[in-house]
Design an enzyme around this catalytic site. Structure first.
Site, PDB file in Angstrom:
ATOM      1  N   ALA A  86      24.804   0.766  -1.542  1.00  0.00           N
ATOM      2  CA  ALA A  86      23.797   1.255  -2.558  1.00  0.00           C
ATOM      3  C   ALA A  86      23.991   0.854  -4.162  1.00  0.00           C
ATOM      4  O   ALA A  86      22.953   1.030  -4.888  1.00  0.00           O
ATOM      5  CB  ALA A  86      23.942   2.778  -2.693  1.00  0.00           C
ATOM      6  N   HIS A  88      31.579   9.041   3.862  1.00  0.00           N
ATOM      7  CA  HIS A  88      30.882   9.026   2.635  1.00  0.00           C
ATOM      8  C   HIS A  88      29.707  10.189   2.647  1.00  0.00           C
ATOM      9  O   HIS A  88      29.381  10.783   3.751  1.00  0.00           O
ATOM     10  CB  HIS A  88      29.699   7.833   3.170  1.00  0.00           C
ATOM     11  CG  HIS A  88      30.713   6.410   2.811  1.00  0.00           C
ATOM     12  ND1 HIS A  88      31.066   6.014   1.823  1.00  0.00           N
ATOM     13  CD2 HIS A  88      31.191   5.769   3.961  1.00  0.00           C
ATOM     14  CE1 HIS A  88      31.697   4.835   1.794  1.00  0.00           C
ATOM     15  NE2 HIS A  88      31.718   4.651   3.114  1.00  0.00           N
ATOM     16  N   PRO A  89      29.340  10.346   1.615  1.00  0.00           N
ATOM     17  CA  PRO A  89      28.205  11.410   1.281  1.00  0.00           C
ATOM     18  C   PRO A  89      26.902  10.995   1.749  1.00  0.00           C
ATOM     19  O   PRO A  89      26.824   9.657   1.554  1.00  0.00           O
ATOM     20  CB  PRO A  89      28.138  11.904  -0.099  1.00  0.00           C
ATOM     21  CG  PRO A  89      28.630  10.639  -0.799  1.00  0.00           C
ATOM     22  CD  PRO A  89      29.512  10.022   0.200  1.00  0.00           C
ATOM     23  N   GLU A 112      28.330   4.388  -7.400  1.00  0.00           N
ATOM     24  CA  GLU A 112      27.732   3.707  -6.684  1.00  0.00           C
ATOM     25  C   GLU A 112      26.236   3.973  -6.207  1.00  0.00           C
ATOM     26  O   GLU A 112      25.570   3.129  -6.231  1.00  0.00           O
ATOM     27  CB  GLU A 112      28.538   3.285  -5.446  1.00  0.00           C
ATOM     28  CG  GLU A 112      29.655   2.900  -5.494  1.00  0.00           C
ATOM     29  CD  GLU A 112      30.786   3.043  -4.272  1.00  0.00           C
ATOM     30  OE1 GLU A 112      31.904   2.532  -4.393  1.00  0.00           O
ATOM     31  OE2 GLU A 112      30.386   3.662  -3.270  1.00  0.00           O
ATOM     32  N   ILE A 122      24.641   2.119   3.653  1.00  0.00           N
ATOM     33  CA  ILE A 122      24.214   0.957   2.872  1.00  0.00           C
ATOM     34  C   ILE A 122      24.840   0.832   1.673  1.00  0.00           C
ATOM     35  O   ILE A 122      25.316   1.806   0.952  1.00  0.00           O
ATOM     36  CB  ILE A 122      22.661   1.185   2.464  1.00  0.00           C
ATOM     37  CG1 ILE A 122      21.811  -0.157   2.037  1.00  0.00           C
ATOM     38  CG2 ILE A 122      22.182   2.285   1.593  1.00  0.00           C
ATOM     39  CD1 ILE A 122      20.532  -0.144   1.851  1.00  0.00           C
ATOM     40  N   PHE A 156      23.515   7.483   7.644  1.00  0.00           N
ATOM     41  CA  PHE A 156      22.901   6.004   7.184  1.00  0.00           C
ATOM     42  C   PHE A 156      23.869   5.566   6.083  1.00  0.00           C
ATOM     43  O   PHE A 156      24.144   6.228   5.177  1.00  0.00           O
ATOM     44  CB  PHE A 156      21.733   6.213   6.729  1.00  0.00           C
ATOM     45  CG  PHE A 156      20.893   4.908   6.321  1.00  0.00           C
ATOM     46  CD1 PHE A 156      20.605   3.984   6.918  1.00  0.00           C
ATOM     47  CD2 PHE A 156      20.941   4.654   4.904  1.00  0.00           C
ATOM     48  CE1 PHE A 156      19.952   2.646   6.422  1.00  0.00           C
ATOM     49  CE2 PHE A 156      20.141   3.512   4.434  1.00  0.00           C
ATOM     50  CZ  PHE A 156      19.999   2.428   5.082  1.00  0.00           C
TER      51      PHE A 156
END
Length: 324
Positions: free
Chosen positions: A110, A55-56, A75, A108, A106
């Site tokens: 989004a 993930h970025p 997203e 989440i 991190f």
């Protein structure tokens, strides 16, 4: 669908491989159930970290994995649209602090969240213990996978049974998934049904190196029981080393930080006091702890349960969590 297709849902190669093996699926719900089972019960610590790394960072335009490129931008579209230069800088700074502390970015869900909302959640979760955040990241990853799974199946099937209803897609990722991985806990089904026939020993453990952000391989582990536990209803602190400890078994953690079999696979676990010890001094001679021992009690009412005791290790601290 091929492994390459499933890799769009998660950066874990093992997840993609297991989904390809489990398919084809007759319905969206069947595919979703398989994905949840694979993610929480079959993917090891390395697989989770591999998925996180795909993930970025929130608010970033960089895409570390080609499989992320298809959906990550969409997203995060609301987050990017609601971000100011100041918010983006704060997200960048807090992401860096978070990754330095926990060893992974991190994560989440989004979709539909604004930048201020995401930033507030990041700050809220930052004080958590490493194990708590590792579990949080895994749960958020599952929410992301649920949404991507719905997109993947909708794009690759004309069957109504494989196309999730609109409300399911909107809800995907919003459910607070409470199941933890098998490497953190036993499976929920086994616990709910109290299945008496075990496929693994009732006491297991593994070690995560928080400083390196990876499993800790090569640590000596031993499991003992206290023979004289019946002499007292509770184990007194001052008597902790006065009893006779019986060695059940010992092992060395593998590349995933898991120990080998520390005791026989039995249906019923004898009630009593147990001690798991880790030779942390040999693993890290410069660390603060020469060894770590965890003592816990198995009661009569718990003899059918599974006890999993992970150790989160850093040079100057450690924490543990009992999953069952």
């Amino acid at each position: 669908l091929s492994e390459k297709d499933w890799l769009q849902c998660s950066g874990s190669a093992k997840f993609a491989r297991e989904m390809a093996i489990s398919g084809p699926f007759s319905s969206y719900q069947e595919a979703l159930d398989a994905a949840r089972d694979i993610w929480f019960n079959k993917i090891d610590v390395s697989g989770w970290l591999e998925a996180f790394a795909a993930h970025p960072p929130i608010g970033s335009s960089s895409l570390p994995s080609p499989s992320s490129a298809r959906w990550s931008k969409g997203e995060q579209s609301i987050a990017l649209a609601t971000a100011t230069d100041h918010t983006l800088q704060e997200l960048y700074d807090w992401n860096a602090r978070y990754e330095q502390k926990f060893g992974f970015i991190f994560l989440i869900f989004a979709s539909g969240r604004s930048s201020p909302e995401i930033l507030a959640e990041l700050k809220k979760r930052y004080p958590n213990r490493p194990l708590v955040e590792f579990e949080n990241a895994a749960k958020e990853e599952m929410k992301i996978m649920e949404l991507r799974l719905s997109k993947l199946l909708s794009a690759n099937s004309t069957s109504d049974t494989l196309q999730p209803a609109t409300n399911v897609v909107a809800k995907a990722g919003e459910d607070r998934v409470s199941i933890l991985g098998a490497h953190l806990t036993a499976t929920a089904d086994a616990l709910a049904c109290q299945i008496p026939s075990r496929t693994r020993p009732p006491i297991t453990t593994h070690v995560l190196d928080v400083a390196r952000g990876s499993p800790a391989a090569g640590i000596e582990v031993s499991l003992e029981t206290l023979d004289s536990f019946n002499q007292s209803p509770r184990l007194d602190f001052h008597l902790i080393n006065s009893g006779s400890w019986k060695l059940h078994g010992s092992s060395i953690t593998n590349k995933d930080g898991r120990s080998g079999q520390l005791m026989n696979t039995v249906d019923v676990l004898n009630p009593g006091f147990y001690r798991i010890s880790f030779n942390t001094g040999k693993y890290n001679p410069d660390g603060f702890f020469p060894y770590v021992s965890i003592v816990f009690e198995v009661r009569e009412s718990q003899k059918l349960e599974h006890f999993h005791v992970p150790l989160l290790l850093s040079p100057f601290s450690f924490s543990t969590y009992r999953g069952s």
